[in-house]
Each structure stands twice: as C-alpha cells, then as structure tokens.
Design a protein around this motif. Structure first.
Motif, PDB file in Angstrom:
ATOM      1  N   ARG A 247      97.513 -55.859   9.602  1.00  0.00           N
ATOM      2  CA  ARG A 247      97.019 -56.464   8.360  1.00  0.00           C
ATOM      3  C   ARG A 247      97.159 -55.543   7.153  1.00  0.00           C
ATOM      4  O   ARG A 247      97.244 -56.009   6.023  1.00  0.00           O
ATOM      5  CB  ARG A 247      95.547 -56.874   8.532  1.00  0.00           C
ATOM      6  N   PHE A 248      97.133 -54.243   7.366  1.00  0.00           N
ATOM      7  CA  PHE A 248      97.171 -53.282   6.261  1.00  0.00           C
ATOM      8  C   PHE A 248      98.345 -52.322   6.486  1.00  0.00           C
ATOM      9  O   PHE A 248      98.170 -51.167   6.882  1.00  0.00           O
ATOM     10  CB  PHE A 248      95.845 -52.522   6.150  1.00  0.00           C
TER      11      PHE A 248
ATOM     12  N   ILE B 185      96.210 -45.103   8.940  1.00  0.00           N
ATOM     13  CA  ILE B 185      95.173 -45.410   9.919  1.00  0.00           C
ATOM     14  C   ILE B 185      95.102 -44.279  10.941  1.00  0.00           C
ATOM     15  O   ILE B 185      96.123 -43.794  11.423  1.00  0.00           O
ATOM     16  CB  ILE B 185      95.470 -46.757  10.619  1.00  0.00           C
ATOM     17  N   PHE B 186      93.872 -43.856  11.233  1.00  0.00           N
ATOM     18  CA  PHE B 186      93.689 -42.776  12.203  1.00  0.00           C
ATOM     19  C   PHE B 186      92.534 -43.107  13.137  1.00  0.00           C
ATOM     20  O   PHE B 186      91.633 -43.876  12.797  1.00  0.00           O
ATOM     21  CB  PHE B 186      93.435 -41.438  11.493  1.00  0.00           C
ATOM     22  N   VAL B 187      92.598 -42.535  14.326  1.00  0.00           N
ATOM     23  CA  VAL B 187      91.518 -42.696  15.302  1.00  0.00           C
ATOM     24  C   VAL B 187      91.006 -41.314  15.678  1.00  0.00           C
ATOM     25  O   VAL B 187      91.747 -40.320  15.665  1.00  0.00           O
ATOM     26  CB  VAL B 187      91.976 -43.455  16.563  1.00  0.00           C
ATOM     27  N   PHE B 188      89.719 -41.246  16.000  1.00  0.00           N
ATOM     28  CA  PHE B 188      89.106 -39.976  16.373  1.00  0.00           C
ATOM     29  C   PHE B 188      88.017 -40.229  17.402  1.00  0.00           C
ATOM     30  O   PHE B 188      87.614 -41.365  17.655  1.00  0.00           O
ATOM     31  CB  PHE B 188      88.539 -39.255  15.141  1.00  0.00           C
ATOM     32  N   GLY B 189      87.542 -39.165  18.001  1.00  0.00           N
ATOM     33  CA  GLY B 189      86.493 -39.270  19.025  1.00  0.00           C
ATOM     34  C   GLY B 189      86.797 -38.346  20.184  1.00  0.00           C
ATOM     35  O   GLY B 189      87.967 -38.092  20.524  1.00  0.00           O
TER      36      GLY B 189
ATOM     37  N   SER C  32      88.116 -58.800   6.297  1.00  0.00           N
ATOM     38  CA  SER C  32      87.825 -59.440   5.015  1.00  0.00           C
ATOM     39  C   SER C  32      87.212 -58.441   4.044  1.00  0.00           C
ATOM     40  O   SER C  32      87.574 -58.393   2.858  1.00  0.00           O
ATOM     41  CB  SER C  32      86.874 -60.619   5.225  1.00  0.00           C
ATOM     42  N   TYR C  33      86.283 -57.611   4.551  1.00  0.00           N
ATOM     43  CA  TYR C  33      85.634 -56.627   3.685  1.00  0.00           C
ATOM     44  C   TYR C  33      86.636 -55.579   3.209  1.00  0.00           C
ATOM     45  O   TYR C  33      86.690 -55.237   2.024  1.00  0.00           O
ATOM     46  CB  TYR C  33      84.478 -55.948   4.425  1.00  0.00           C
TER      47      TYR C  33
ATOM     48  N   VAL D 104      92.196 -51.549  16.240  1.00  0.00           N
ATOM     49  CA  VAL D 104      93.066 -50.671  15.446  1.00  0.00           C
ATOM     50  C   VAL D 104      94.423 -51.331  15.207  1.00  0.00           C
ATOM     51  O   VAL D 104      94.961 -51.305  14.088  1.00  0.00           O
ATOM     52  CB  VAL D 104      93.235 -49.310  16.150  1.00  0.00           C
ATOM     53  N   ASN D 105      94.984 -51.946  16.226  1.00  0.00           N
ATOM     54  CA  ASN D 105      96.278 -52.604  16.057  1.00  0.00           C
ATOM     55  C   ASN D 105      96.185 -53.825  15.140  1.00  0.00           C
ATOM     56  O   ASN D 105      97.143 -54.148  14.418  1.00  0.00           O
ATOM     57  CB  ASN D 105      96.860 -52.981  17.418  1.00  0.00           C
ATOM     58  N   ASP D 106      95.030 -54.504  15.144  1.00  0.00           N
ATOM     59  CA  ASP D 106      94.808 -55.597  14.187  1.00  0.00           C
ATOM     60  C   ASP D 106      94.820 -55.053  12.756  1.00  0.00           C
ATOM     61  O   ASP D 106      95.420 -55.654  11.856  1.00  0.00           O
ATOM     62  CB  ASP D 106      93.472 -56.293  14.466  1.00  0.00           C
ATOM     63  N   LEU D 107      94.135 -53.917  12.556  1.00  0.00           N
ATOM     64  CA  LEU D 107      94.134 -53.299  11.235  1.00  0.00           C
ATOM     65  C   LEU D 107      95.560 -52.911  10.823  1.00  0.00           C
ATOM     66  O   LEU D 107      95.966 -53.096   9.673  1.00  0.00           O
ATOM     67  CB  LEU D 107      93.246 -52.054  11.228  1.00  0.00           C
TER      68      LEU D 107
END
Length: 396
Positions: free
Chosen positions: A68-69, A74-78, A34-35, A62-65
C-alpha cells in the motif's frame, strides 16, 4: 519499551514520530492503513515490532503495508529477529530488518550515524553470512533518551474510574543476563553481558516520570535488577533522599537479599517483589541450568517481606524433563506454606534456546512448535513421567 525507546531516538533527530499500539485502539489492518494514509510528510518511515506468537500475522501486516505504501521505508525490529532471521528474509518484501537493538540500528536507517551495523535489506539478505555474533547492542545505556511515554494515549489503557496516577509505567535499568538458564530467552536476546545504567541515571528517569506524568506505580523490567547489590543500595538511597513516594515493583532473586536490604527497599517504596522459585526440587532446577536455590533463606526472606507489608508474586514452572506428579504436589504444598500470589508457566521450547534442543533430542516434544504455541501457557511438551495433558492439568 524498545518501541518507546526507539521513538525517542527518532524524535532526537528532529523528526515527527507517532506510536500506534493495537491494544488501546483494537484496530484492524484496514484501520491502520487508513490512518497512515492520512499522514502528511515528504518521507514516511514505518516500523513494526515483531512478536513471536503473532509472527506470521505480523509478516502479513508488514507485507500489506509494503503493497500500500510503495514509497515508504519500512522496517521491522524486535528481539525475536535474532532467532528467526532466515524465516523473515524469505517472507518479507522489500523491508529493512533490524538485526540488533533498535535504538542503535535506527540511527543507520535515518542516516544519523555513519557506519551503523545491524541494518539488513531491504532487498536480498545473505542469511548464511549472519550469525548471533553480528547482533548489535547498545553499549552505553546511560546515553539513551527516556522512553517516549508521551506518544501513547495513557488514558486509553486505564480502566473505568482510574486516573493517570493509576497507570503502571515500566523502567529498564539494565540489560543482559549472565546466568544462561537453558529455557530462558533473556540471555539469548539481550546477551550474556550485563549492561547497567548508573543509579543517578535511573533516579533521573524516576524523577522525570513523576514530574511529567505524576507517575507513582512503576515496575522494573530487568532480568537481573539486583545483580549488583551496591548498585541496588545506591538506587534505593537516592529514592529515599529524593523524598518522592513511589509504588515500585521489581523482579529479583530473594536469596540475594537480607533483612537490612529488604527494609531499605521498603523504605524506597518497593511494595511488590516478583521472584522465581520455579520448583523446590534442586534436581529439576539443575536440569535447566539454574543454580540451586537455598530454599531456607528464600522462605526466611519471604517471612521478612510479609512482616514489612511487601507483597509477593512467586513464579513456578511445569515441564522439567524429569518432573513427576509428586513434584507438582511439592509446589502446591510449598505455595500453601508461603501464602503468596502465584504465577505459573509451562516450560516452552523457544527457538534458539538450549532447552529446545534438549527436549527435541530427548523426544519430549509433542509437536514441532508453531509460533502461536510459544506463549508460555500452551503445552507442546511432555516429561519423562508426565504426559502433555498431565502438565496442562498441573498448570491449571
């Protein structure tokens, strides 16, 4: 800290950045979505930091994002990506994966650095052609901007009655670990090559934190803060010369120090030292590739710390392959002798570590670890002489 460092790198490209942390808001997935839906801009980049114990939940988020967008990058890190890349590649949809330290890789995604490595995806990733040697590191830590503490709501992390000067800031003055202890993921994730920031650069960040946030409580997050004692001395000298009063906490091996060094550290504002004894038994330490601690010198330096009013937090571990109950009682007796705060962990078979292979090959794994087991507090091992329940009881 990697999230705040990366935010600063993005800000330096002239883009607007927001950092959304679950902890202060306690948001659910729908709250984040929502934000984010209310953010205006022609191009939206969404980054999610992955954590090992919550990896499956992170992938779902992440898959939800992604669903929706659809137009967002979209990227992931860590650090965990280094050891779970095939697992991620099979489960993430149209998502960039940062195979390296994010402060370096983000520049490639944003087009701020040509030929940047470590940027995988967003479609098919040939994981068979990617190995540990391909992980991308930041070589010049002095060139990094300071972490973007201004992007988090510090007031929301404080307990009732606390002020901003009560907030504990973190600082990273070096990365990497040449020690290579079999159970520790530090050298696996940060590399065996020790990379350091200059004393002047560290001092500049301390001054920045004081001037911008009135920071007083600061803790180093280095795996090897005192690896070079000449550098430690320079940092302490600069703090003393600045006249700024800090409440500093560090993690280090006590056996590397002596009274003059400890006195200088006290003068520089170091009020708390965290140190790993792990076990007083040298045979057990050798089993995990640790050097044998000169316990007499450690105990002498503990007494010096006590005399100077430096608080101590001592780490112990349970679950060494040959640990018996008598070794557990040795830890209990030692801790009563030194009278320090204590933190205990259970040896954890993190993916990619030598310890994982050792306990698996010696049938000391009680169960194949799931990601949620990998917290340092859950017991999924046994020793040659202690059951899983006995290790758990020792830890408690």
């Amino acid at each position: 800290l990697d999230m705040l460092y990366t935010a600063s790198v993005i800000e330096n490209t002239g883009r607007d950045v927001e950092v959304l942390d679950y902890l202060p808001f306690q948001w659910k997935v729908d709250d984040f979505i929502s934000y984010i839906s209310g953010i205006e801009g022609s191009k939206l980049y969404l980054g999610v930091r992955l954590s090992l114990p919550t990896l499956d939940e992170d992938i779902g988020f992440v898959n939800d994002l992604r669903s929706r967008f659809s137009d967002a990058e979209i990227f992931v890190f860590g650090n965990v990506i280094k050891t779970v890349l095939p697992y991620l590649a099979d489960r993430l949809n149209r998502t960039y994966i940062f195979f390296g330290e994010p402060e370096k890789v983000i520049k490639g995604l944003l087009g701020a650095e040509q030929g940047a490595n470590g940027l995988l995806g967003p479609e098919h990733i040939d994981v068979d052609r990617i190995g540990e040697k391909d992980w991308v590191y930041v070589d010049d830590l002095n060139a990094l901007p300071f972490p973007a503490w201004h992007l988090i709501p510090i007031e929301k992390y404080l307990n009732k009655g606390q002020k901003q000067e009560d907030f504990l800031f973190y600082i990273l003055t070096s990365r990497g670990c040449p020690s290579g202890c079999s159970m520790c993921p530090y050298h696996l994730y940060q590399g065996k090559r020790w990379r350091m920031r200059s004393p002047e650069n560290v001092m500049s960040e301390l001054e920045y934190l004081k001037e911008r946030f009135n920071a007083k409580k600061i803790q180093t997050r280095d795996p090897n803060f005192t690896l070079r004692l000449d550098r430690l001395k320079e940092i302490c000298d600069l703090i003393v010369q600045s006249g700024i009063e800090f409440d500093l906490r560090i993690e280090t091996d006590l056996e590397r120090l002596d009274r003059p060094f400890i006195e200088l550290m006290k003068q520089a504002g170091i009020t708390r030292i965290m140190t790993g004894i792990e076990s007083p038994d040298s045979t057990l330490l050798k089993e995990i590739g640790q050097k044998v601690n000169p316990l007499d010198k450690i105990l002498k330096n503990i007494e010096i710390c006590h005399s100077l009013g430096i608080n101590l937090l001592v780490f112990y571990m349970f679950g060494f392959p040959s640990q018996r109950w008598k070794h557990v009682m040795d830890i209990v007796r030692l801790n009563k002798q030194i009278k320090a705060d204590t933190s205990t962990t259970i040896l954890t078979p993190y993916p990619g570590t030598k310890y994982y292979e050792e306990v698996k090959n010696n049938n000391l794994l009680v169960k194949e670890p799931e990601f949620r087991d990998l917290t340092g507090k859950n017991c999924i091992i046994k020793t040659k002489y202690l059951s899983k329940d006995e290790i758990g009881r020792a830890h408690v």
